[in-house]
Design a protein around this motif. Sequence first.
Motif, PDB file in Angstrom:
ATOM      1  N   LEU A  11      15.062 -13.854  38.343  1.00 53.18           N
ATOM      2  CA  LEU A  11      15.295 -15.196  37.812  1.00 53.18           C
ATOM      3  C   LEU A  11      16.721 -15.662  38.084  1.00 53.18           C
ATOM      4  N   ARG A  15      17.769 -18.954  40.144  1.00 51.09           N
ATOM      5  CA  ARG A  15      18.673 -19.994  39.647  1.00 51.09           C
ATOM      6  C   ARG A  15      19.776 -20.298  40.655  1.00 51.09           C
ATOM      7  N   MET A  38       9.147 -12.556  45.604  1.00 49.48           N
ATOM      8  CA  MET A  38      10.239 -11.705  45.142  1.00 49.48           C
ATOM      9  C   MET A  38      10.294 -10.454  46.011  1.00 49.48           C
ATOM     10  N   VAL A  76       3.888 -17.373  42.921  1.00 49.38           N
ATOM     11  CA  VAL A  76       4.698 -17.155  41.717  1.00 49.38           C
ATOM     12  C   VAL A  76       6.104 -17.726  41.909  1.00 49.38           C
ATOM     13  N   GLY A  79       6.266 -21.594  41.969  1.00 44.87           N
ATOM     14  CA  GLY A  79       6.175 -22.173  40.631  1.00 44.87           C
ATOM     15  C   GLY A  79       7.468 -21.987  39.850  1.00 44.87           C
ATOM     16  N   LEU A  80       8.048 -20.777  39.943  1.00 44.82           N
ATOM     17  CA  LEU A  80       9.273 -20.496  39.186  1.00 44.82           C
ATOM     18  C   LEU A  80      10.443 -21.352  39.669  1.00 44.82           C
ATOM     19  N   ALA A  82      10.187 -24.303  41.048  1.00 41.66           N
ATOM     20  CA  ALA A  82       9.919 -25.679  40.596  1.00 41.66           C
ATOM     21  C   ALA A  82      10.327 -25.849  39.131  1.00 41.66           C
ATOM     22  N   ILE A  83       9.969 -24.861  38.300  1.00 38.58           N
ATOM     23  CA  ILE A  83      10.341 -24.939  36.876  1.00 38.58           C
ATOM     24  C   ILE A  83      11.866 -24.965  36.728  1.00 38.58           C
ATOM     25  N   THR A  84      12.533 -24.074  37.477  1.00 38.39           N
ATOM     26  CA  THR A  84      13.999 -23.978  37.386  1.00 38.39           C
ATOM     27  C   THR A  84      14.658 -25.295  37.786  1.00 38.39           C
ATOM     28  N   ARG A  86      13.325 -28.311  37.720  1.00 36.83           N
ATOM     29  CA  ARG A  86      13.066 -29.336  36.700  1.00 36.83           C
ATOM     30  C   ARG A  86      14.001 -29.173  35.515  1.00 36.83           C
ATOM     31  N   ASN A  87      14.266 -27.914  35.164  1.00 37.53           N
ATOM     32  CA  ASN A  87      15.139 -27.683  34.020  1.00 37.53           C
ATOM     33  C   ASN A  87      16.587 -28.023  34.327  1.00 37.53           C
ATOM     34  N   GLY A  89      17.027 -30.877  35.758  1.00 35.43           N
ATOM     35  CA  GLY A  89      16.925 -32.337  35.766  1.00 35.43           C
ATOM     36  C   GLY A  89      16.448 -32.911  37.082  1.00 35.43           C
ATOM     37  N   ALA A  92      10.813 -31.874  40.962  1.00 32.00           N
ATOM     38  CA  ALA A  92      10.320 -30.859  41.896  1.00 32.00           C
ATOM     39  C   ALA A  92       8.855 -30.560  41.614  1.00 32.00           C
ATOM     40  N   ARG A  93       8.164 -30.098  42.651  1.00 35.56           N
ATOM     41  CA  ARG A  93       6.752 -29.740  42.490  1.00 35.56           C
ATOM     42  C   ARG A  93       6.373 -28.722  43.543  1.00 35.56           C
TER      43      ARG A  93
ATOM     44  N   ALA B  52      12.667 -18.917  33.326  1.00 32.68           N
ATOM     45  CA  ALA B  52      13.082 -20.023  34.186  1.00 32.68           C
ATOM     46  C   ALA B  52      13.556 -21.184  33.318  1.00 32.68           C
ATOM     47  N   ALA B  55      12.104 -26.462  29.178  1.00 29.21           N
ATOM     48  CA  ALA B  55      12.634 -27.759  29.595  1.00 29.21           C
ATOM     49  C   ALA B  55      13.583 -28.302  28.528  1.00 29.21           C
ATOM     50  N   ALA B  56      14.748 -28.728  28.951  1.00 28.51           N
ATOM     51  CA  ALA B  56      15.688 -29.343  28.016  1.00 28.51           C
ATOM     52  C   ALA B  56      15.128 -30.697  27.583  1.00 28.51           C
ATOM     53  N   LEU B  59      13.617 -33.820  29.677  1.00 26.81           N
ATOM     54  CA  LEU B  59      13.153 -33.442  31.012  1.00 26.81           C
ATOM     55  C   LEU B  59      11.635 -33.278  30.981  1.00 26.81           C
ATOM     56  N   SER B  62       6.982 -28.518  32.292  1.00 21.27           N
ATOM     57  CA  SER B  62       6.597 -27.825  33.517  1.00 21.27           C
ATOM     58  C   SER B  62       5.280 -27.087  33.344  1.00 21.27           C
ATOM     59  N   GLU B  65       3.506 -26.275  36.553  1.00 19.80           N
ATOM     60  CA  GLU B  65       4.063 -25.166  37.341  1.00 19.80           C
ATOM     61  C   GLU B  65       3.872 -23.831  36.616  1.00 19.80           C
ATOM     62  N   VAL B  68       0.665 -22.725  37.841  1.00 16.54           N
ATOM     63  CA  VAL B  68       0.740 -22.179  39.208  1.00 16.54           C
ATOM     64  C   VAL B  68       1.141 -20.705  39.147  1.00 16.54           C
ATOM     65  N   VAL B  69       2.148 -20.417  38.318  1.00 16.85           N
ATOM     66  CA  VAL B  69       2.649 -19.042  38.217  1.00 16.85           C
ATOM     67  C   VAL B  69       1.614 -18.142  37.544  1.00 16.85           C
ATOM     68  N   SER B  72      -1.814 -16.819  39.011  1.00 12.33           N
ATOM     69  CA  SER B  72      -1.801 -15.840  40.097  1.00 12.33           C
ATOM     70  C   SER B  72      -2.326 -14.476  39.643  1.00 12.33           C
TER      71      SER B  72
END
Lengths: 414, 414
Positions: A11, A15, A38, A76, A79-80, A82-84, A86-87, A89, A92-93, B52, B55-56, B59, B62, B65, B68-69, B72
């Motif tokens: 993770l 980031r 990974m 995996v 998706g991770l 994309a989540i990161t 988005r967090n 700001g 992403a998709r 990950a 969400a703040a 935002l 997710s 996503e 998606v993760v 799997s």
Amino acid sequence: MKFGGTSMGDLERIRRAARIVAAEAASGKKIAVVVSAMAGKTNELVAWTDGAGPAAAGLPLSDDEYDVVVASGEQVTAGLLAITLRNMGLNARSWMGWQVPIVTDDAHARARIIDIPGEKLGAAVDAGEIAIVPGFQGVTPEGKITTLGRGGSDTSAVAVAAALSCPCDIYTDVDGVYTTDPRIESRARRLAKVSYEEMLEMASLGAKVLQTRSVELAMAKQVPVRVLSSFIEPDESGQMPDKGGTLICDEEEIVEKRIVSGVTMSRDEARITLLGLSDRVDAPADVFTRLAEANVNVDMIVQSQARTANTVNLTFTTGRRDAVRAAELMTAGQDQLGFEEIRIDEDVAKVSVVGVGMRSHAGVAQTMFKALADKGVKFQAISTSEIKISVLIDAAYAELAVRALHSAYGLDAI
Amino acid sequence: MKFGGTSMGDLERIRRAARIVAAEAASGKKIAVVVSAMAGKTNELVAWTDGAGPAAAGLPLSDDEYDVVVASGEQVTAGLLAITLRNMGLNARSWMGWQVPIVTDDAHARARIIDIPGEKLGAAVDAGEIAIVPGFQGVTPEGKITTLGRGGSDTSAVAVAAALSCPCDIYTDVDGVYTTDPRIESRARRLAKVSYEEMLEMASLGAKVLQTRSVELAMAKQVPVRVLSSFIEPDESGQMPDKGGTLICDEEEIVEKRIVSGVTMSRDEARITLLGLSDRVDAPADVFTRLAEANVNVDMIVQSQARTANTVNLTFTTGRRDAVRAAELMTAGQDQLGFEEIRIDEDVAKVSVVGVGMRSHAGVAQTMFKALADKGVKFQAISTSEIKISVLIDAAYAELAVRALHSAYGLDAI
């Protein structure tokens, strides 16, 4: 942008990759990202499919189901990431191979991309979305999951860049392409630019920076590829420092031409010699037909007179993994081929010099032979192309030969 | 056939599941299999999505996503089971949620199945292929991956069975539905049959054999569901021994009616009491509207006269996870609601008796109250439905109460 398995390893690394993506986005670029699984994850998944048992004789292969299992690793990380993002700001998709779609043939476990209709993905990216695409995976026209074979994520990245008509930045654990492996020669220099053809030779000769197929595709589609370090981070203001890296591009774009751009070395070689082979004119053809039909690639070939009358000694090299099979094929055909003895030597290395400048310069080979002779390195076989010369030598001399050639062609950093 | 996460926990367990599938196929049945992810794997994937970063504020969520993760995990086991079956000589293939397709709404992370067009899957199964479908996952009409929420694989299995118009065998780590938890009462008996309605009450009251939504779906679609142990193996000849198990079916199919089929116990309860609440007629409505708007489910409700004039004490129960939020909602509205004090008690348990026979038999409640009184167990609240009676008691008495009721209704094994 493409991030490999090390850059997606956990993770914290995801980031860091996200911060690099964010810095690029902040500079106004529209971005698609291709990600690997990974580090280690693909090996784990492959081990599970192995553990589920290799298909017994007569049973159908399970390469299609292997693909289902193994493709999950990139799903995996896509998706991770994309989540990161988005967090942070950002918009992403993730887009799975079947969602883009990345259409491949149905050669499961080693599929080739045949088409990427880029409209949907391109529209999303144009609208400001950062599109995350799992590398390595695709889908057949019939809708079954495929994978491209190991290292396929580089190829995915170049193919997505081609579909979007944009350049491709490959973030990896080295900061570019070097004149030779810096672990062998500390005076190795990073190349600012290298041509597709040179990179292709270097990739297939053992420089592990990029997968060969990805360079072929970049050349065919004229995609400029940059190799960059994923360890460089944006500073506090979110700006990226000078990223260095190496641009892989068309020969014409390289102003300062070098005769030799790099020296490579590969230990993935095996030398096989058939002693006392009949000197029938079709005997070598018979040997290489048998190997070709078994999908064993042969690299170098040397034929020399044997001591016995009417026979020759035939030496050829294969990849090390193919050596045992090649020897078995030869032994199985010993009666028809008519040779006296077979020898396998895995204690060999192939050292090569690569450069587009060879096309217009004479004396490149002489420099090589003299440099090796000065160090007492004998060579057992030679092969050449328009832009490279390779010699097969005793493995013990490999690093010595690399350093000698690096110096002889003036590549040492001052 | 459906196999849960424990039955898919590693390659050896997957092989055992494959042997059970093979035995069923050998008996001439046509089969679709729904699988969970390896036990623990979904938790690992969820932890990564948590890592990950939530969400703040402000935002976008997710959840898409996350899907998606997390989806799997089942993709991996579906592929591995298909490979294992092929290596046993069987014709098997995995079908991802998007390939079937298992169409859901777009409530990501907690999606509901809205349609499974069964034609393609049914044709494959009819043609003799064992179809492996990953549970828990689906796809929106727009082609985005969804998951059904935790435990959703049971629901997937029932939905696939409904689409194929066939019964559904759920293989799990228990061998059926019991009159009560055998860890509490060793004399608990396995029920050969239980009605959908009873199972629904038992599932929602704490019997963890099946997910509530899967039972609702089975009842709505009239899918006969059998709960079976995945630890029973075919013998050397490939024949399955008598598998026992419990059939969940229509009430009409149960010849021997029991008044009470089972006794359940749940500690996932919290009791909240508002002391000195205004006796305004709309005060309780105000309380429960606030809770409903925050999606806090309230189970039992008791109102009693308080010592202070013009006030009442209002007691209600929620799931334990909702208790803190419920209390915060109450405290935030204390001025408007006008109560004096709030108390939360998590040291409570809900004990219930369930049986369709209650509909036609009087005296069920008396038996319950007498059995509890004989053991000195006081109850703090009661709720009833047509086929169940629940009491809220001090948690310390929970097991004692279960055993007393199990005996009082004649459920003890002889």
